[in-house]
Design a protein around this motif. Structure first.
Motif, PDB file in Angstrom:
ATOM      1  N   ALA A  91     -33.384   3.431   8.411  1.00  0.00           N
ATOM      2  CA  ALA A  91     -32.547   3.047   9.554  1.00  0.00           C
ATOM      3  C   ALA A  91     -31.217   3.791   9.542  1.00  0.00           C
ATOM      4  O   ALA A  91     -30.782   4.343  10.558  1.00  0.00           O
ATOM      5  N   MET A  92     -30.564   3.820   8.394  1.00  0.00           N
ATOM      6  CA  MET A  92     -29.248   4.458   8.324  1.00  0.00           C
ATOM      7  C   MET A  92     -29.338   5.979   8.438  1.00  0.00           C
ATOM      8  O   MET A  92     -28.374   6.637   8.825  1.00  0.00           O
ATOM      9  N   SER A  93     -30.488   6.541   8.140  1.00  0.00           N
ATOM     10  CA  SER A  93     -30.670   7.990   8.293  1.00  0.00           C
ATOM     11  C   SER A  93     -30.865   8.374   9.748  1.00  0.00           C
ATOM     12  O   SER A  93     -30.808   9.558  10.097  1.00  0.00           O
ATOM     13  N   GLY A  94     -31.110   7.371  10.604  1.00  0.00           N
ATOM     14  CA  GLY A  94     -31.325   7.642  12.019  1.00  0.00           C
ATOM     15  C   GLY A  94     -32.779   7.832  12.397  1.00  0.00           C
ATOM     16  O   GLY A  94     -33.104   8.075  13.556  1.00  0.00           O
ATOM     17  N   ARG A  95     -33.679   7.703  11.406  1.00  0.00           N
ATOM     18  CA  ARG A  95     -35.101   7.923  11.696  1.00  0.00           C
ATOM     19  C   ARG A  95     -35.778   6.687  12.291  1.00  0.00           C
ATOM     20  O   ARG A  95     -36.856   6.802  12.883  1.00  0.00           O
ATOM     21  N   ALA A  96     -35.156   5.522  12.128  1.00  0.00           N
ATOM     22  CA  ALA A  96     -35.765   4.291  12.661  1.00  0.00           C
ATOM     23  C   ALA A  96     -34.651   3.294  12.934  1.00  0.00           C
ATOM     24  O   ALA A  96     -34.317   2.468  12.092  1.00  0.00           O
ATOM     25  N   ASN A  97     -34.045   3.395  14.118  1.00  0.00           N
ATOM     26  CA  ASN A  97     -32.902   2.524  14.421  1.00  0.00           C
ATOM     27  C   ASN A  97     -32.907   2.026  15.863  1.00  0.00           C
ATOM     28  O   ASN A  97     -31.862   1.895  16.496  1.00  0.00           O
ATOM     29  N   GLY A  98     -34.104   1.746  16.383  1.00  0.00           N
ATOM     30  CA  GLY A  98     -34.230   1.220  17.739  1.00  0.00           C
ATOM     31  C   GLY A  98     -34.039  -0.288  17.781  1.00  0.00           C
ATOM     32  O   GLY A  98     -33.625  -0.923  16.801  1.00  0.00           O
ATOM     33  N   ASP A  99     -34.392  -0.880  18.908  1.00  0.00           N
ATOM     34  CA  ASP A  99     -34.200  -2.323  19.094  1.00  0.00           C
ATOM     35  C   ASP A  99     -35.036  -3.135  18.106  1.00  0.00           C
ATOM     36  O   ASP A  99     -34.582  -4.156  17.584  1.00  0.00           O
ATOM     37  N   ALA A 100     -36.262  -2.677  17.860  1.00  0.00           N
ATOM     38  CA  ALA A 100     -37.126  -3.412  16.928  1.00  0.00           C
ATOM     39  C   ALA A 100     -36.532  -3.389  15.519  1.00  0.00           C
ATOM     40  O   ALA A 100     -36.540  -4.398  14.804  1.00  0.00           O
ATOM     41  N   GLU A 101     -36.016  -2.243  15.137  1.00  0.00           N
ATOM     42  CA  GLU A 101     -35.407  -2.129  13.808  1.00  0.00           C
ATOM     43  C   GLU A 101     -34.113  -2.944  13.723  1.00  0.00           C
ATOM     44  O   GLU A 101     -33.807  -3.536  12.688  1.00  0.00           O
ATOM     45  N   GLU A 103     -10.613   8.142   7.496  1.00  0.00           N
ATOM     46  CA  GLU A 103     -11.624   8.547   8.476  1.00  0.00           C
ATOM     47  C   GLU A 103     -12.558   9.608   7.900  1.00  0.00           C
ATOM     48  O   GLU A 103     -13.769   9.578   8.127  1.00  0.00           O
ATOM     49  N   VAL A 104     -11.984  10.542   7.156  1.00  0.00           N
ATOM     50  CA  VAL A 104     -12.822  11.574   6.525  1.00  0.00           C
ATOM     51  C   VAL A 104     -13.725  10.943   5.468  1.00  0.00           C
ATOM     52  O   VAL A 104     -14.914  11.274   5.355  1.00  0.00           O
ATOM     53  N   ALA A 105     -13.160   9.999   4.705  1.00  0.00           N
ATOM     54  CA  ALA A 105     -13.964   9.318   3.687  1.00  0.00           C
ATOM     55  C   ALA A 105     -15.108   8.538   4.325  1.00  0.00           C
ATOM     56  O   ALA A 105     -16.232   8.527   3.804  1.00  0.00           O
ATOM     57  N   GLN A 106     -14.838   7.903   5.463  1.00  0.00           N
ATOM     58  CA  GLN A 106     -15.907   7.186   6.157  1.00  0.00           C
ATOM     59  C   GLN A 106     -16.975   8.155   6.641  1.00  0.00           C
ATOM     60  O   GLN A 106     -18.174   7.869   6.579  1.00  0.00           O
ATOM     61  N   LEU A 107     -16.551   9.313   7.112  1.00  0.00           N
ATOM     62  CA  LEU A 107     -17.506  10.311   7.584  1.00  0.00           C
ATOM     63  C   LEU A 107     -18.409  10.780   6.445  1.00  0.00           C
ATOM     64  O   LEU A 107     -19.621  10.936   6.615  1.00  0.00           O
ATOM     65  N   THR A 108     -17.831  10.982   5.259  1.00  0.00           N
ATOM     66  CA  THR A 108     -18.639  11.442   4.125  1.00  0.00           C
ATOM     67  C   THR A 108     -19.569  10.334   3.617  1.00  0.00           C
ATOM     68  O   THR A 108     -20.606  10.621   3.020  1.00  0.00           O
ATOM     69  N   ALA A 109     -19.183   9.074   3.868  1.00  0.00           N
ATOM     70  CA  ALA A 109     -20.029   7.964   3.428  1.00  0.00           C
ATOM     71  C   ALA A 109     -21.081   7.587   4.469  1.00  0.00           C
ATOM     72  O   ALA A 109     -21.992   6.796   4.169  1.00  0.00           O
ATOM     73  N   GLN A 110     -20.971   8.142   5.670  1.00  0.00           N
ATOM     74  CA  GLN A 110     -21.898   7.770   6.738  1.00  0.00           C
ATOM     75  C   GLN A 110     -23.340   8.038   6.322  1.00  0.00           C
ATOM     76  O   GLN A 110     -23.656   9.079   5.753  1.00  0.00           O
ATOM     77  N   ARG A 111     -24.175   7.057   6.583  1.00  0.00           N
ATOM     78  CA  ARG A 111     -25.616   7.097   6.300  1.00  0.00           C
ATOM     79  C   ARG A 111     -25.950   7.029   4.812  1.00  0.00           C
ATOM     80  O   ARG A 111     -27.122   7.107   4.440  1.00  0.00           O
ATOM     81  N   ASN A 112     -24.937   6.880   3.955  1.00  0.00           N
ATOM     82  CA  ASN A 112     -25.180   6.809   2.515  1.00  0.00           C
ATOM     83  C   ASN A 112     -25.267   5.342   2.094  1.00  0.00           C
ATOM     84  O   ASN A 112     -24.253   4.684   1.856  1.00  0.00           O
ATOM     85  N   VAL A 113     -26.491   4.831   1.969  1.00  0.00           N
ATOM     86  CA  VAL A 113     -26.675   3.415   1.647  1.00  0.00           C
ATOM     87  C   VAL A 113     -26.298   3.087   0.208  1.00  0.00           C
ATOM     88  O   VAL A 113     -26.225   1.911  -0.154  1.00  0.00           O
ATOM     89  N   GLU A 114     -26.043   4.096  -0.598  1.00  0.00           N
ATOM     90  CA  GLU A 114     -25.623   3.861  -1.978  1.00  0.00           C
ATOM     91  C   GLU A 114     -24.111   3.635  -2.099  1.00  0.00           C
ATOM     92  O   GLU A 114     -23.603   3.435  -3.212  1.00  0.00           O
ATOM     93  N   THR A 115     -23.406   3.660  -0.981  1.00  0.00           N
ATOM     94  CA  THR A 115     -21.961   3.416  -1.007  1.00  0.00           C
ATOM     95  C   THR A 115     -21.688   2.037  -1.611  1.00  0.00           C
ATOM     96  O   THR A 115     -22.307   1.049  -1.222  1.00  0.00           O
ATOM     97  N   SER A 116     -20.753   1.980  -2.554  1.00  0.00           N
ATOM     98  CA  SER A 116     -20.461   0.699  -3.212  1.00  0.00           C
ATOM     99  C   SER A 116     -19.494  -0.127  -2.375  1.00  0.00           C
ATOM    100  O   SER A 116     -18.775   0.396  -1.513  1.00  0.00           O
TER     101      SER A 116
END
Length: 337
Positions: A271-281, A159-172
């Motif tokens: 989108a993953m940063s939260g700056r553009a994640n509405g219905d259209a996105e 769970e902690v690892a998922q939290l640190t990876a949140q919003r990181n699109v470079e996650t492998s």
């Protein structure tokens, strides 16, 4: 991925009916333990815990403990308390997850944190963890205690690892598989493995059941990742696109990002940063996921791990228990279709 795994060819309409029938008598005893051990003179504890425990979950993890015990023809009762401990661990993690994720809906109902607030949810989750350890200690097996306590620690790390990876699109993809193996598959594997301990089987049987549960758990989570983008609240018990709006980096996003052009990658970063994640996105995300076959390939990977889970049962005698455990894997995959 290894090429030696037999491809998964599920039946037309797999279900949990076989597992439910196989484990029904034992699950009644498990439910008695759950109800008894979630009681407390502090009324908020059973009220809040009962909201989630009675909230429509299938009791899949404790049923796996009971089903694996049936596979081994175990005739005792130790696994009833241990299956309850497994369910308490699972419920505690759900309570904590909903706080971390700021979730408002689970299994189609308001989450505990939405109804009672975050502090109460966290503390009742801690109470359930404590109850699970009481049940483990009462069993008296150091081996069981090691398996379940290790699983609890691994889940927390995941769970902690998922939290640190949140919003990181470079996650492998490899890193993401490590995360879901910890946060989801660890409890599946432990739930299955402890059946071998109470049945006093050797390490080879333990390893086979651990592999069955681990691969089933990975497949289960990968399907969850996929259906977040292709299902709806009635099917999932949460709003479609919740992972997208929360900036959760799941395998469909990882694959779509890796395969996209620079314009698509910039979209995913925004989108993953939260700056553009509405219905259209979300609609555009669905298009990109389709163009890159990200959801389809996520489900293909789920089928691969499902096949590995079924292969792990190959050394056990054919019969109702093995059939029910096999169909459970097929059901986990079929939820996406």
């Amino acid at each position: 991925m290894p090429a030696t795994v037999h491809p998964l060819r599920p039946r037309a309409n797999p279900s949990l009916v076989g597992l439910v029938a196989l484990t029904a008598p034992g699950l009644t005893q498990v439910n008695h333990v759950i109800i008894d051990r979630m009681q407390s003179p502090v009324s908020l504890i059973p009220e809040l815990a009962g909201h989630l425990i009675a909230g429509g979950g299938k009791r899949l993890r404790p049923m796996l403990t009971l089903g694996c015990a049936a596979l081994l023809e175990y005739g005792g009762t130790r696994h009833h308390k241990l299956a309850a401990a497994v369910e308490f661990i699972h419920t505690a993690t759900l309570l904590h997850d909903d706080v971390v994720d700021v979730s408002g809906l689970r299994r189609g109902k308001p989450t505990a944190n939405r109804l009672w607030g975050n502090p109460a949810s966290v503390l009742v989750g801690d109470f359930l963890f404590s109850r699970s350890f009481e049940l483990m200690v009462e069993d008296g097996s150091l081996r069981v205690l090691k398996i379940l306590s290790s699983a609890s620690a691994i889940i927390a790390e995941g769970e902690v690892a998922q939290l640190t990876a949140q919003r990181n699109v470079e996650t492998s993809e490899d890193r993401y598989l490590e995360i879901i193996t910890a946060k989801t598959a660890a409890l599946f594997s432990a739930a299955c493995q402890i059946a071998a301990v109470v049945a006093e089987r050797d390490s080879a049987v333990e390893a086979a059941l651990e592999a069955y549960g681990r691969n089933l758990g990975i497949a289960f989570q990968l399907v969850d990742d996929a259906i977040d983008y292709v299902s709806d609240a009635d099917t999932m018990g949460k709003d479609a696109g919740d992972d997208f709006r929360d900036g959760k980096i799941t395998l469909p996003v990882i694959l779509a990002y890796a395969r996209g052009n620079e314009d698509a990658r910039e979209f995913w970063r925004q989108a993953m940063s939260g700056r553009a994640n509405g219905d259209a996105e979300l609609a555009r995300a669905s298009v990109l996921l389709n163009e890159t076959h990200a959801v389809a390939d996520t489900l293909a990977r789920a089928r691969h791990y499902g096949a590995r889970a079924i292969d792990a049962l190959a050394g056990f005698p054919k019969g109702p228990a093995r059939e029910a455990l096999t169909e459970t894997v097929e059901f986990a995959i079929a939820r996406a279709y």
